[in-house]
Design a protein around this motif. Sequence first.
Motif, PDB file in Angstrom:
ATOM      1  N   GLY A 144      97.281  29.732  -9.669  1.00 18.73           N
ATOM      2  CA  GLY A 144      96.830  29.861 -11.037  1.00 18.73           C
ATOM      3  C   GLY A 144      96.401  31.225 -11.548  1.00 18.73           C
ATOM      4  O   GLY A 144      96.051  31.358 -12.716  1.00 18.73           O
ATOM      5  N   VAL A 147     100.603  33.581 -14.213  1.00 21.15           N
ATOM      6  CA  VAL A 147     101.544  32.605 -14.752  1.00 21.15           C
ATOM      7  C   VAL A 147     102.973  33.129 -14.798  1.00 21.15           C
ATOM      8  O   VAL A 147     103.921  32.381 -14.607  1.00 21.15           O
ATOM      9  CB  VAL A 147     101.130  32.103 -16.151  1.00 21.15           C
ATOM     10  N   ASP A 148     103.131  34.410 -15.070  1.00 21.66           N
ATOM     11  CA  ASP A 148     104.482  34.978 -15.063  1.00 21.66           C
ATOM     12  C   ASP A 148     104.575  35.967 -13.910  1.00 21.66           C
ATOM     13  O   ASP A 148     103.833  36.941 -13.859  1.00 21.66           O
ATOM     14  CB  ASP A 148     104.784  35.656 -16.408  1.00 21.66           C
ATOM     15  N   LEU A 179     108.842  27.783  -2.425  1.00 20.89           N
ATOM     16  CA  LEU A 179     108.977  26.522  -3.162  1.00 20.89           C
ATOM     17  C   LEU A 179     110.139  26.591  -4.157  1.00 20.89           C
ATOM     18  O   LEU A 179     110.180  27.477  -5.008  1.00 20.89           O
ATOM     19  CB  LEU A 179     107.666  26.210  -3.889  1.00 20.89           C
ATOM     20  N   PHE A 228     101.965  29.446 -12.180  1.00 18.30           N
ATOM     21  CA  PHE A 228     102.169  28.372 -13.140  1.00 18.30           C
ATOM     22  C   PHE A 228     102.518  27.085 -12.390  1.00 18.30           C
ATOM     23  O   PHE A 228     101.854  26.058 -12.553  1.00 18.30           O
ATOM     24  CB  PHE A 228     103.298  28.761 -14.114  1.00 18.30           C
ATOM     25  N   VAL A 229     103.521  27.178 -11.530  1.00 14.61           N
ATOM     26  CA  VAL A 229     103.937  26.021 -10.734  1.00 14.61           C
ATOM     27  C   VAL A 229     102.797  25.575  -9.802  1.00 14.61           C
ATOM     28  O   VAL A 229     102.487  24.383  -9.711  1.00 14.61           O
ATOM     29  CB  VAL A 229     105.193  26.367  -9.895  1.00 14.61           C
ATOM     30  N   ASN A 231      99.544  25.935 -10.002  1.00 14.02           N
ATOM     31  CA  ASN A 231      98.412  25.317 -10.687  1.00 14.02           C
ATOM     32  C   ASN A 231      98.740  23.885 -11.089  1.00 14.02           C
ATOM     33  O   ASN A 231      97.904  22.980 -10.970  1.00 14.02           O
ATOM     34  CB  ASN A 231      98.040  26.143 -11.929  1.00 14.02           C
ATOM     35  N   ILE A 232      99.961  23.671 -11.566  1.00 16.27           N
ATOM     36  CA  ILE A 232     100.362  22.321 -11.974  1.00 16.27           C
ATOM     37  C   ILE A 232     100.390  21.389 -10.761  1.00 16.27           C
ATOM     38  O   ILE A 232      99.897  20.258 -10.813  1.00 16.27           O
ATOM     39  CB  ILE A 232     101.725  22.363 -12.708  1.00 16.27           C
ATOM     40  N   ILE A 233     100.920  21.886  -9.641  1.00 20.09           N
ATOM     41  CA  ILE A 233     100.957  21.112  -8.392  1.00 20.09           C
ATOM     42  C   ILE A 233      99.530  20.741  -7.956  1.00 20.09           C
ATOM     43  O   ILE A 233      99.235  19.600  -7.620  1.00 20.09           O
ATOM     44  CB  ILE A 233     101.620  21.954  -7.265  1.00 20.09           C
TER      45      ILE A 233
END
Lengths: 339, 339
Positions: A144, A147-148, A179, A228-229, A231-233
């Motif tokens: 997190g 993000v980019d 990942l 980004f990925v 944090n969502i996970i």
Amino acid sequence: MRVAVDAMGAEKGIGIVIEGALRAIEENPEIEVTLVGDEARIQDKIKSFSFTKPPFSIIHAPQVIEMSDSATASLKTKRNSSVSVVVDLVKEGKVDGLVSAGNTGAVMATSLLKLGKVRGVKRPCLAAVFPTLDGGKVVILDVGANVDCRPDYLFQFAVMGSIYAYKVLKRRRPRVGLLSIGAEENKGNELVLQTHKLLSQSSLNFVGNIEGGDITGGSVEVVVCDGFVGNIILKFAEGLARTALAIVDEELKSVLPGLVRMVSGKWLERLKKDFDYAEYGGVPLMGVKGVCVIAHGASSSKAIKNAILASFQYAQGRINQHIEMALAKKGVKDELTEG
Amino acid sequence: MRVAVDAMGAEKGIGIVIEGALRAIEENPEIEVTLVGDEARIQDKIKSFSFTKPPFSIIHAPQVIEMSDSATASLKTKRNSSVSVVVDLVKEGKVDGLVSAGNTGAVMATSLLKLGKVRGVKRPCLAAVFPTLDGGKVVILDVGANVDCRPDYLFQFAVMGSIYAYKVLKRRRPRVGLLSIGAEENKGNELVLQTHKLLSQSSLNFVGNIEGGDITGGSVEVVVCDGFVGNIILKFAEGLARTALAIVDEELKSVLPGLVRMVSGKWLERLKKDFDYAEYGGVPLMGVKGVCVIAHGASSSKAIKNAILASFQYAQGRINQHIEMALAKKGVKDELTEG
């Protein structure tokens, strides 16, 4: 080893933080804790504990950064916040590490601004530890902070993750997975395809792309992805854990009688422990010049304890020095390479 | 309503596909099924079933695309594969939809090449349905068709997802959430920030950004993300479901005696049902000119049955026509807007 703990950030209140500090000191008497926050409120809360003289010191910080505060704005408007003071203590060398369960954005921004980056690090990142199916652990980063991302950032995350897996999870030659959406090296988005090349050329123990289903499968000790990925996970896992526990709990109530419930409580506890990521006690912000562990806002006292212990391990493992050496390619130890 | 089913793609074999077809026909006698694959092998497998004349037709396709085959190469080298033939049947209007549990990449590539896109659609996408904490359902898209996306693609995913939620999940004015790392509109990567603007300006029932923990929380019926993130989420959920079931199963064996196990089997079944995404029976490839439902490679007969029923619902709901109208802004029904 001294750790400064932000007393004000935990959603469940100051008492939880005090309890966590007491449990950490009890588990590891080498640790000295300094609580930072509104002294009157801390003293008031201390009355409900049984000791006469608290086994930790207190430093007053009059301001509190709320969860709703903007990370960057609070840097300017709340210079005397508990977050700001714990970071200052690290910067001034008065403590060896900090723990905060406060506003993650504010803790990151303050640490980055005041402490700066370890030499060679392009972007600090957040590293979270997940349990694996085989009873092991895996570190996933970034969860997190960025993000980019660019391929060279992800490459550095792999280096930092390998050092963490070796020094804290005690895994020699930790396996690194990138990942993606397929195991083949031609599967993934542009970022992954480019990062795959960098990792393949490195001396890290890179095993290639892994898929979402492999994260907790035990085939790697380090999972690399953009923030980004990641944090969502991380948050999806927390959400699913709550869903699973709610279902189990509801069904247990309706189906199983009291006695059996007591017996089955044993594995319910394990399920809870394995899936409640709030219990894990904090993610280190890797790559800043100082030890900074960010705990979950909803931390229990056990989570605070674990975050304090993590801060201790991070400092004792001299992880920042190892990162600096590894990135300067002067000290990549055999323990990190594919061998 | 006629559905062509690829008999060769399922990992568990032709028997599972035949069973799935039988169950679908039994559940909905309006459906006519055509099995496509190696006729001798299908006939051989039919012997183990009790009927004299099978309640479905068979079309011979001599070639099989393996999971390890390259999607694009197999398009050229295996023109008579079962995947190719089911797509041809849709293209020629001989069936109303197809189901395949085969190589996802090959099914997508073949469908896209032979069927083309619905007018106005920039990128077809895969839509998966997840269960939610409150017993509802949520459609998440894209889960793997497009790894690198643009804001206008994600906007179209939101339109297609809203139509799916309305026509198949039967939700009026479905709420759309944009998957990000914070609820505020300034949180997210570049793709999300730009997509947020497009969605805010639309008449869709857009509720803003949601976080990973909200996907299964029941606050939205449509979750929009790029295919890279969506695919990782989908597979991570499958992995976690397996982990949870393995733990529960192992602990049950060690702790609970036989009788209690039978009683508790009831909620174990529910846990399984709620978390085993392989049971959900297929994701439609939305936006291709034709009805194409891709089932999980490890599908059970129930999953195949559900995929056939999904294909039926998709065709009956005339979803492609609704997508074309919505994108041409001629027919955005009140049922899709925020009202």
